[in-house]
Scaffold this active site. Structure first.
Site, short mmCIF file in Angstrom:
data_model
loop_
_atom_site.label_atom_id
_atom_site.label_comp_id
_atom_site.label_asym_id
_atom_site.label_seq_id
_atom_site.Cartn_x
_atom_site.Cartn_y
_atom_site.Cartn_z
N ASN A 52 0.83 -1.21 0.00
CA ASN A 52 0.00 0.00 0.00
C ASN A 52 0.86 1.26 0.00
O ASN A 52 0.62 2.21 -0.76
CB ASN A 52 -0.91 0.03 1.23
CG ASN A 52 -2.04 -0.99 1.16
OD1 ASN A 52 -2.32 -1.55 0.11
ND2 ASN A 52 -2.66 -1.25 2.30
N PHE A 102 -6.46 -12.06 4.30
CA PHE A 102 -7.51 -11.68 5.24
C PHE A 102 -8.83 -12.09 4.61
O PHE A 102 -9.16 -11.64 3.51
CB PHE A 102 -7.47 -10.17 5.49
CG PHE A 102 -8.59 -9.67 6.37
CD1 PHE A 102 -8.66 -10.03 7.70
CD2 PHE A 102 -9.55 -8.81 5.86
CE1 PHE A 102 -9.69 -9.56 8.52
CE2 PHE A 102 -10.57 -8.33 6.65
CZ PHE A 102 -10.64 -8.71 7.99
N ASP A 257 -1.71 4.36 5.33
CA ASP A 257 -0.63 3.94 4.44
C ASP A 257 -0.38 5.00 3.37
O ASP A 257 0.77 5.28 3.01
CB ASP A 257 -0.96 2.60 3.79
CG ASP A 257 -1.06 1.46 4.80
OD1 ASP A 257 -0.41 1.55 5.86
OD2 ASP A 257 -1.77 0.48 4.52
#
Length: 325
Positions: A52, A102, A257
């Site tokens: 990111n 995830f 980020d």
């Protein structure tokens, strides 16, 4: 500046269940739950703190070095990052594990059931920075983001041993790290990135108060949510930078980020701390207006126009001199 960005590399698998989890739970059978949910949608997003940040730096025209561990399934993700100016030649590819994932299912009440597969991320502890430095002709700064905890400690120790300046950004791993490891990761950092909650967590777990913590790092950068960011250096007045106005609040995932990406780009362009923070805040605004951490598009003319509206003509002129047209 030659900047390496170390941290987790992952993909997010986001699913939607058109019902309520609570309706599927039988109170007297909770000790033996066996459920399967038929989901309507699957959205796969690129993620991980290191990609990111590196992506954001790449779209600003820099070529950051991505440092992390992924699986053999990383090839498509790698191609995407390389098209956006990220150096992926130092990513460690696991021979046995998939890239971290995830996996989350959300019901109509926005309740979530999720799992995180660490996968190849556990092998980040095997990465050595010196070969990376040798390959690119030296490292001016290593950002050490949330990753395998042993890998974070190893990278920090190697930076001290070899004299690489480093930025500490432990973020999500603070909940798992104990005081000794946090002290190891933070002490001597050129830059420390946290949000307000993480800052308090570091102070509580390390036993260092705000003044002592500030004395142990070069620059302390604390994001303040909708209030922007505060930058502190020992013996100097704090700098507070507000957020650029967003056109819509769509999804906050990845905003921090993006701020780091813009801030590091500013440092690379030799801008001062205030201007670097403004650049970070402007890039973060693009992310909050978009679903996905790497789905935004940076159009230089439009970006600079909004930057000038937020921070003034003088600030925009300084950034214009560096932003790729």
């Amino acid at each position: 500046m030659r900047i390496a960005v170390a941290g987790s590399i992952a993909t997010d698998h986001l699913m939607t269940f058109p019902g309520r989890f609570a309706d599927q739970l039988v109170a007297e059978q909770l000790h033996t739950v066996s459920l399967s949910f038929l989901v309507d949608t699957l959205d796969i997003r690129r993620g991980g703190v290191a990609p990111n940040i590196a992506f954001g730096m790449g779209v600003l025209g820099l070529r950051p070095v991505l440092v992390g561990a992924a699986g053999a399934d990383f090839s498509e993700y790698r191609s995407w990052l390389e098209r956006n100016n990220v150096d992926c030649d130092s990513v460690h590819i696991s021979e046995t594990r998939h890239t971290a994932r995830f996996m989350c299912t959300t019901d109509e009440d926005h309740n979530q059931i999720a799992s995180f597969y660490t996968g190849a991320m556990a092998e980040a502890r095997n990465i050595e920075l010196k070969p990376i430095s040798d390959r690119v002709g030296g490292l001016d700064l290593v950002l050490i983001g949330a990753d395998d905890p042993q890998g974070m400690v190893r990278h920090t120790q190697e930076c001290r041993t070899r004299g690489y300046a480093f930025a500490a950004d432990p973020s999500q791993q603070l909940a798992r790290l104990e005081g000794d490891d946090i002290r190891e990761i933070v002490d001597g950092a050129a830059y420390l990135f946290t949000n307000e909650y993480e800052a308090a967590l570091i102070e509580g777990k390390t036993g260092w108060d705000a003044d002592e913590l500030l004395g142990r790092v070069g620059t302390r950068i604390t994001t303040l949510g909708s209030k922007g960011v505060r930058i502190e250096r020992k013996g100097e007045e704090p700098i507070v930078v507000g957020c650029a106005k967003e056109e819509a609040k769509v999804d906050p995932t990845g905003v921090g980020d993006a701020f780091r990406a813009g801030f590091l780009a500013g440092l690379s362009w030799d801008l001062d701390l205030e201007r670097s923070a403004q650049l970070g805040c402007m890039l973060a605004t693009l992310v909050i207006e978009t679903v996905g951490t790497q789905e935004y598009e940076l159009r230089p003319a439009a970006f600079l126009k909004r930057f000038e509206e937020a921070y003034g003509a003088e600030a925009a002129a300084e950034v214009t001199a560096h932003l790729v047209k």
